[in-house]
Design an enzyme around this catalytic site. Structure first.
Site, PDB file in Angstrom:
ATOM      1  CB  SER A   1      20.848 -15.722   5.206  1.00 25.66           C
ATOM      2  OG  SER A   1      20.821 -15.686   3.789  1.00 25.66           O
TER       3      SER A   1
ATOM      4  CE1 TYR B   1      15.678 -18.149   5.341  1.00 26.74           C
ATOM      5  CE2 TYR B   1      16.720 -16.605   3.825  1.00 26.74           C
ATOM      6  CZ  TYR B   1      16.789 -17.712   4.645  1.00 26.74           C
ATOM      7  OH  TYR B   1      17.995 -18.370   4.795  1.00 26.74           O
TER       8      TYR B   1
HETATM    9  P1  NAD Z   1      17.660 -27.622   5.037  1.00 26.08           P
HETATM   10  O1  NAD Z   1      16.315 -27.725   4.439  1.00 26.08           O
HETATM   11  O2  NAD Z   1      18.561 -28.784   4.871  1.00 26.08           O
HETATM   12  O3  NAD Z   1      17.579 -27.323   6.563  1.00 26.08           O
HETATM   13  C1  NAD Z   1      16.566 -26.544   7.156  1.00 26.08           C
HETATM   14  C2  NAD Z   1      16.038 -27.345   8.318  1.00 26.08           C
HETATM   15  O4  NAD Z   1      15.198 -26.522   9.103  1.00 26.08           O
HETATM   16  C3  NAD Z   1      15.169 -28.523   7.914  1.00 26.08           C
HETATM   17  O5  NAD Z   1      15.950 -29.690   7.724  1.00 26.08           O
HETATM   18  C4  NAD Z   1      14.247 -28.667   9.097  1.00 26.08           C
HETATM   19  O6  NAD Z   1      14.675 -29.708   9.943  1.00 26.08           O
HETATM   20  C5  NAD Z   1      14.416 -27.363   9.854  1.00 26.08           C
HETATM   21  N1  NAD Z   1      13.137 -26.741  10.134  1.00 26.08           N
HETATM   22  C6  NAD Z   1      12.359 -25.998   9.307  1.00 26.08           C
HETATM   23  N2  NAD Z   1      11.239 -25.628   9.957  1.00 26.08           N
HETATM   24  C7  NAD Z   1      11.317 -26.145  11.217  1.00 26.08           C
HETATM   25  C8  NAD Z   1      10.468 -26.128  12.357  1.00 26.08           C
HETATM   26  N3  NAD Z   1       9.293 -25.471  12.358  1.00 26.08           N
HETATM   27  N4  NAD Z   1      10.876 -26.784  13.463  1.00 26.08           N
HETATM   28  C9  NAD Z   1      12.042 -27.458  13.480  1.00 26.08           C
HETATM   29  N5  NAD Z   1      12.881 -27.511  12.438  1.00 26.08           N
HETATM   30  C10 NAD Z   1      12.518 -26.864  11.323  1.00 26.08           C
HETATM   31  O7  NAD Z   1      18.316 -26.309   4.429  1.00 26.08           O
HETATM   32  P2  NAD Z   1      19.639 -25.498   4.808  1.00 26.08           P
HETATM   33  O8  NAD Z   1      19.878 -24.645   3.636  1.00 26.08           O
HETATM   34  O9  NAD Z   1      20.694 -26.389   5.298  1.00 26.08           O
HETATM   35  O10 NAD Z   1      19.136 -24.533   5.960  1.00 26.08           O
HETATM   36  C11 NAD Z   1      19.776 -24.429   7.207  1.00 26.08           C
HETATM   37  C12 NAD Z   1      19.855 -22.986   7.635  1.00 26.08           C
HETATM   38  O11 NAD Z   1      20.741 -22.298   6.782  1.00 26.08           O
HETATM   39  C13 NAD Z   1      18.549 -22.226   7.622  1.00 26.08           C
HETATM   40  O12 NAD Z   1      18.464 -21.427   8.779  1.00 26.08           O
HETATM   41  C14 NAD Z   1      18.697 -21.355   6.400  1.00 26.08           C
HETATM   42  O13 NAD Z   1      17.949 -20.170   6.535  1.00 26.08           O
HETATM   43  C15 NAD Z   1      20.180 -21.080   6.437  1.00 26.08           C
HETATM   44  N6  NAD Z   1      20.727 -20.607   5.182  1.00 26.08           N
HETATM   45  C16 NAD Z   1      20.722 -21.418   4.091  1.00 26.08           C
HETATM   46  C17 NAD Z   1      21.252 -20.937   2.911  1.00 26.08           C
HETATM   47  C18 NAD Z   1      21.289 -21.776   1.668  1.00 26.08           C
HETATM   48  O14 NAD Z   1      21.591 -21.255   0.613  1.00 26.08           O
HETATM   49  N7  NAD Z   1      21.001 -23.072   1.730  1.00 26.08           N
HETATM   50  C19 NAD Z   1      21.786 -19.650   2.855  1.00 26.08           C
HETATM   51  C20 NAD Z   1      21.779 -18.864   3.984  1.00 26.08           C
HETATM   52  C21 NAD Z   1      21.242 -19.362   5.146  1.00 26.08           C
END
Ligand code: NAD
Ligand code: MG
Length: 297
Positions: free
Chosen positions: A189, A202
């Site tokens: 991220s 985080y």
């Molecule tokens: P999202 O909520 O759609 O996806 C996150 C997923 O993590 C959830 O759907 C869930 O299935 C999974 N998860 C959480 N805890 C878990 C556990 N204990 N066991 C199994 N699965 C688990 O949100 P997203 O934004 O698509 O996130 C995906 C990734 O992208 C994450 O790693 C997040 O840190 C990263 N990210 C997101 C952003 C953003 O702005 N959305 C920015 C940088 C990084």
């Protein structure tokens, strides 16, 4: 409908208005979002770049993982979809899209913060797909806490188990099954370099993911297994509406980027495909930042 192929201005290619002040319960369902995200459902075009590949995608039910799963299937991969049990309905929607692409979808709920479940997930994937050659680790936990005094050890531990330990467990369990040519893509991220005040735990896990991925890349490259990282900026997903941000931040979410808007998961699909396909064969231990223009080290 915006897509990834038409010459266009990225500044207003997707929603520029910010997002509703909505707070939903963790982990957050895509189906609960007042403003739904774009995962490329109606637009992603495969060109056979992952033909015959066998992929495990975590966090595949929603957000960035959903966009990756759709793209991988349309590029020709069979996909094991991992998610939390409470996300079954979101995962079933993704499984249908994978099947619509003519590929196998395996629904594999598991809590990645529990070592036995993380390791069993890999064994399930190998059994169900008859092997494994692409691991896409997208699952993550992000819970905003304003004041350090309110950040509990339980949350700190759960964030590290979910985001960092799971990478160690899944990769260690998978390596004996991965043929040369296999790829591992992790998800860091912008928070790794530019931490927000309320994301102490985080942001630290995301820096750790960059480093563990680069270390693993050094060790696995001689075996022909490539590890790379995608580092997203602000993307509109259930993570942000379910405690990742205070709801009052959502109307301005993403506006701090040079492009002036949040990204949509569809805009990340190409990065995850590129790092898994043979096109990126000489790219090892790299972090691909997809963040609307925010400077990174
Ligand atoms: P999202 O909520 O759609 O996806 C996150 C997923 O993590 C959830 O759907 C869930 O299935 C999974 N998860 C959480 N805890 C878990 C556990 N204990 N066991 C199994 N699965 C688990 O949100 P997203 O934004 O698509 O996130 C995906 C990734 O992208 C994450 O790693 C997040 O840190 C990263 N990210 C997101 C952003 C953003 O702005 N959305 C920015 C940088 C990084
Ligand atoms: Mg989800």
């Amino acid at each position: 409908m915006p897509d990834q192929y038409t010459f266009t201005n990225p500044v207003d290619q997707y929603r520029t208005d910010g997002y509703p002040e909505q707070g939903i319960a963790e982990p957050g369902l895509e189906s609960e979002l007042e403003v739904r995200a774009d995962h490329g459902e109606d637009t992603y075009r495969g060109t056979g770049r992952l033909e015959g590949r066998k992929a495990l995608v975590t966090g595949a039910d929603s957000g960035i993982g959903r966009a990756a799963a759709i793209a991988y299937a349309r590029e020709g991969a069979d996909v094991v979809l991992n998610y939390l049990p409470e996300e079954q309905s979101d995962a079933e929607a993704v499984a249908q899209l994978v099947r619509d692409a003519g590929r196998k979808a395996v629904l594999a709920p598991a809590d990645l913060s529990v070592e036995s479940e993380a390791r069993q997930l890999v064994r399930t994937a190998v059994e169900e797909l008859g092997g494994l050659d692409a691991i896409v680790l997208v699952a993550g936990k992000q819970v905003w806490v304003d004041d350090l005094a309110d950040l509990t050890s339980e949350q700190f531990d759960a964030t590290f188990k979910t985001n960092v330990y799971s990478v160690f467990w899944v990769v260690q369990e998978a390596v004996p099954h991965l043929p040369a040519g296999s790829t591992i893509v992790t998800t860091s991220s912008i928070q790794a370099y530019s931490p927000a005040p309320g994301l102490v735990d985080y942001a630290t896990t995301k820096a750790a993911i960059n480093t563990i991925s680069k270390a693993l890349a050094q060790q696995l490259a001689p075996k022909g297994i490539r590890v790379n990282v995608v580092a997203p900026g602000p993307f509109w997903t259930p993570l942000q509406a379910s405690g990742g941000q205070p709801p009052e931040n959502l109307p301005e979410f993403g506006k701090e980027t040079p492009l002036g808007r949040a990204g949509q998961p569809a805009e990340l699909a190409g990065a995850y495909v590129y790092l898994a396909s043979a096109e990126s064969g000489y790219t090892v231990g790299e972090t691909l930042n997809v963040n609307g223009g925010m400077p990174t080290p």
